[in-house]
Design a protein around this motif. Structure first.
Motif, short mmCIF file in Angstrom:
data_model
loop_
_atom_site.label_atom_id
_atom_site.label_comp_id
_atom_site.label_asym_id
_atom_site.label_seq_id
_atom_site.Cartn_x
_atom_site.Cartn_y
_atom_site.Cartn_z
N SER A 192 -7.13 -2.58 -7.60
CA SER A 192 -6.16 -3.67 -7.74
C SER A 192 -4.81 -3.38 -7.12
O SER A 192 -3.97 -4.26 -7.02
CB SER A 192 -5.99 -4.02 -9.22
OG SER A 192 -5.47 -2.91 -9.92
N ARG A 193 -4.60 -2.16 -6.69
CA ARG A 193 -3.33 -1.81 -6.05
C ARG A 193 -3.57 -1.58 -4.57
O ARG A 193 -4.67 -1.22 -4.16
CB ARG A 193 -2.76 -0.56 -6.72
CG ARG A 193 -2.40 -0.84 -8.17
CD ARG A 193 -1.74 0.37 -8.81
NE ARG A 193 -1.35 0.06 -10.17
CZ ARG A 193 -2.04 0.44 -11.24
NH1 ARG A 193 -3.14 1.14 -11.10
NH2 ARG A 193 -1.63 0.12 -12.44
N THR A 194 -2.54 -1.75 -3.80
CA THR A 194 -2.71 -1.64 -2.34
C THR A 194 -1.94 -0.45 -1.78
O THR A 194 -1.33 -0.55 -0.73
CB THR A 194 -2.26 -2.93 -1.64
OG1 THR A 194 -0.92 -3.21 -2.03
CG2 THR A 194 -3.15 -4.10 -2.00
N TYR A 195 -1.97 0.68 -2.45
CA TYR A 195 -1.36 1.88 -1.90
C TYR A 195 -2.39 2.57 -1.01
O TYR A 195 -3.60 2.40 -1.17
CB TYR A 195 -0.92 2.82 -3.03
CG TYR A 195 -2.08 3.41 -3.79
CD1 TYR A 195 -2.66 4.60 -3.39
CD2 TYR A 195 -2.64 2.73 -4.86
CE1 TYR A 195 -3.75 5.13 -4.05
CE2 TYR A 195 -3.72 3.25 -5.54
CZ TYR A 195 -4.28 4.44 -5.13
OH TYR A 195 -5.36 4.95 -5.79
#
Length: 183
Positions: free
Chosen positions: A44-47
């Motif tokens: 769910s995160r875009t790192y």
């Protein structure tokens, strides 16, 4: 703001110690071994790159069999309600790994990496199915524990988790007033 941050950090650490030593979820809540949030945090995160995050998903999935084996060793006498919730939660993990995770990594084109995900997913799903079967056949029949914390542990939990230090009677009266207002 530093004092607020410190207070939040201190309560979080105290709350985690309280959970480990007094609540002991690792002994009485089969859902404590849920791994969905650990995977969800990566999708769910875009790192980083999608490939790097997928590698992290694969690494976490590789630990699922060991995690669920630990659950079998650690769980003592959970409440029947907790075991039922865990059966439902873990029963949905296969679909999550089949549908949601691949959607999050739709841009990944590395065939070897995708193959490694499929292998890790299959192993995690097999371990999860075995865990659900164990929950149903072994743990559920002996799940006779209580989920009731009692006043003192509930007061501590409110203190650590919500930073609420009101006496429980005052908190109950405030809650009842709010309930009547909303009704």
């Amino acid at each position: 703001s530093a004092r607020v941050d410190y207070d939040l950090f201190e309560r979080t650490v105290e709350g985690q110690i309280f959970d480990l030593t007094e609540i002991r979820r690792w002994e009485n809540d089969p859902s404590a071994y849920g791994y969905g949030e650990a995977i969800l945090a990566l999708i769910s995160r875009t790192y980083g790159t999608p490939e790097d995050r997928l590698r992290a998903v694969i690494a976490r999935l590789g630990q699922v069999p060991r995690l669920l084996q630990s659950a079998r060793k650690n769980l003592k006498n959970p409440p029947q309600l907790f075991t039922g919730f865990a059966i439902e939660e873990f029963s949905g993990m296969g679909e999550f790994l089949d549908r949601d995770v691949p959607l999050a990594f739709a841009t990944v084109r590395d065939a070897d990496l995708l193959q490694r995900y499929d292998e890790a997913k299959r192993e995690a799903q097999a371990a999860t199915r075995e865990y659900v079967a164990w929950l149903q056949s072994d743990l559920m029949p002996r799940s006779n524990g209580s989920f009731v914390l009692g006043p003192e542990r509930y007061r501590k939990k409110l203190h650590y988790d919500e930073m609420v230090d009101l006496p429980l009677d005052d908190l109950l009266r405030a809650g009842e007033r709010e309930l009547h207002r909303l009704q």
